[in-house]
Write an enzyme that holds these catalytic residues in place. Structure first.
Site, PDB file in Angstrom:
ATOM      1  N   HIS A 157      -2.690   3.981 -10.012  1.00 24.93           N
ATOM      2  CA  HIS A 157      -3.092   4.336  -8.838  1.00 24.93           C
ATOM      3  C   HIS A 157      -3.922   5.215  -8.765  1.00 24.93           C
ATOM      4  CE1 HIS A 157       1.546   4.165  -7.196  1.00 24.93           C
ATOM      5  NE2 HIS A 157       0.969   3.212  -7.004  1.00 24.93           N
ATOM      6  N   LYS A 192      14.386   4.354   2.372  1.00 29.19           N
ATOM      7  CA  LYS A 192      14.090   4.186   0.775  1.00 29.19           C
ATOM      8  C   LYS A 192      14.108   5.410  -0.464  1.00 29.19           C
ATOM      9  CE  LYS A 192      10.098   1.387  -1.330  1.00 29.19           C
ATOM     10  NZ  LYS A 192       8.330   1.072  -1.618  1.00 29.19           N
ATOM     11  N   ARG A 237      -2.094  -6.748  -8.109  1.00 34.12           N
ATOM     12  CA  ARG A 237      -1.808  -7.245  -9.903  1.00 34.12           C
ATOM     13  C   ARG A 237      -2.261  -7.920 -10.351  1.00 34.12           C
ATOM     14  NH1 ARG A 237       2.588  -3.639  -9.310  1.00 34.12           N
ATOM     15  NH2 ARG A 237       3.135  -4.424  -8.101  1.00 34.12           N
ATOM     16  N   SER A 251       5.206   1.721 -10.279  1.00 33.32           N
ATOM     17  CA  SER A 251       6.100   3.101 -10.382  1.00 33.32           C
ATOM     18  C   SER A 251       7.302   2.690 -10.891  1.00 33.32           C
ATOM     19  CB  SER A 251       6.229   3.079  -8.735  1.00 33.32           C
ATOM     20  OG  SER A 251       4.656   3.850  -9.011  1.00 33.32           O
TER      21      SER A 251
HETATM   22  O1  PNS Z   1       3.146   1.506  -2.589  1.00 35.16           O
HETATM   23  P1  PNS Z   1       3.785   0.601  -1.702  1.00 35.16           P
HETATM   24  O2  PNS Z   1       5.567   1.145  -1.415  1.00 35.16           O
HETATM   25  O3  PNS Z   1       3.754  -0.996  -1.894  1.00 35.16           O
HETATM   26  O4  PNS Z   1       3.530   0.705  -0.456  1.00 35.16           O
HETATM   27  C1  PNS Z   1       4.073   0.078   0.959  1.00 35.16           C
HETATM   28  C2  PNS Z   1       3.108   0.237   2.580  1.00 35.16           C
HETATM   29  C3  PNS Z   1       3.565   1.580   2.347  1.00 35.16           C
HETATM   30  C4  PNS Z   1       1.683   0.285   2.326  1.00 35.16           C
HETATM   31  C5  PNS Z   1       3.815  -0.487   3.469  1.00 35.16           C
HETATM   32  O5  PNS Z   1       5.325  -0.519   3.549  1.00 35.16           O
HETATM   33  C6  PNS Z   1       3.635   0.153   4.940  1.00 35.16           C
HETATM   34  O6  PNS Z   1       2.426  -0.242   4.967  1.00 35.16           O
HETATM   35  N1  PNS Z   1       4.713   0.271   5.982  1.00 35.16           N
HETATM   36  C7  PNS Z   1       4.795   1.403   6.393  1.00 35.16           C
HETATM   37  C8  PNS Z   1       5.472   0.706   7.715  1.00 35.16           C
HETATM   38  C9  PNS Z   1       4.430  -0.590   7.546  1.00 35.16           C
HETATM   39  O7  PNS Z   1       3.292  -0.498   8.767  1.00 35.16           O
HETATM   40  N2  PNS Z   1       4.762  -1.264   7.810  1.00 35.16           N
HETATM   41  C10 PNS Z   1       3.644  -2.414   7.985  1.00 35.16           C
HETATM   42  C11 PNS Z   1       4.149  -3.874   9.141  1.00 35.16           C
HETATM   43  S1  PNS Z   1       5.702  -4.571   9.426  1.00 35.16           S
END
Ligand code: PNS
Length: 159
Positions: free
Chosen positions: A17, A41, A90, A128
């Site tokens: 990150h 979560k 990645r 993570s």
């Molecule tokens: O670090 P991560 O867990 O891969 O991040 C995922 C994240 C936060 C980018 C994603 O889950 C997200 O944008 N969540 C907010 C809800 C949302 O907008 N979802 C996408 C449309 S369904």
């Protein structure tokens, strides 16, 4: 002014990150690291802990701000007046989910683009989840996370 959002769970923040934050901050004028508040979560760290870890880790980068957000990422981007979402890739395994996320966000608001940065090779394996798995068994996580966070992570498993 180009303002971008770098969203994630950051549970906890890793060197992967940090690499993304440092590189993104060089590309845009202002980078908002957006930490997802996700009650469903099961996070190891609370939202306050994740925000404060990131604030600590980014305090030396003047154009980086840390914020938490709830709900849709695309709505948060609009609220922050950001025109770009930055995500790290990645491996090919990330691609399918990231493509879906980016396309969904673009359908909702085509004014906000998603830009992908390829993770530095030395962090390509890192997540993570891997950090938590290692720490839960008392493994060495010094190659995965900033030194200041190591004890905080182990402490979660001693509780
Ligand atoms: O670090 P991560 O867990 O891969 O991040 C995922 C994240 C936060 C980018 C994603 O889950 C997200 O944008 N969540 C907010 C809800 C949302 O907008 N979802 C996408 C449309 S369904």
């Amino acid at each position: 002014m180009k303002r971008a959002i770098y969203p994630g769970s950051f549970d906890p923040v890793t060197f992967g990150h940090m690499d993304m934050i440092l590189r993104s901050a060089k590309i845009v004028d202002e980078l908002i690291v957006a930490v997802l508040i996700n009650s469903a979560k099961n996070s190891l760290f609370s939202i306050e802990e994740r925000v404060s870890m990131l604030e600590e880790m980014t305090s030396g980068i003047p154009n980086v701000k840390v914020r938490s957000f709830e709900g849709l990422l695309i709505d948060f981007a609009k609220k922050m007046d950001a025109s770009l979402i930055i995500r790290g890739l990645r491996a090919v395994t990330d691609f399918e989910y990231e493509l879906q996320l980016a396309q969904t966000n673009r359908i909702v608001n085509a004014e906000v683009d998603t830009m992908f940065l390829i993770t530095s090779l030395k962090y390509a394996y890192l997540s993570s989840t891997i950090v938590k798995e290692m720490a839960s068994y008392g493994g060495d996580i010094s190659q995965f996370v900033p030194e200041q966070l190591i004890e905080r992570i182990y402490a979660k498993y001693k509780q």
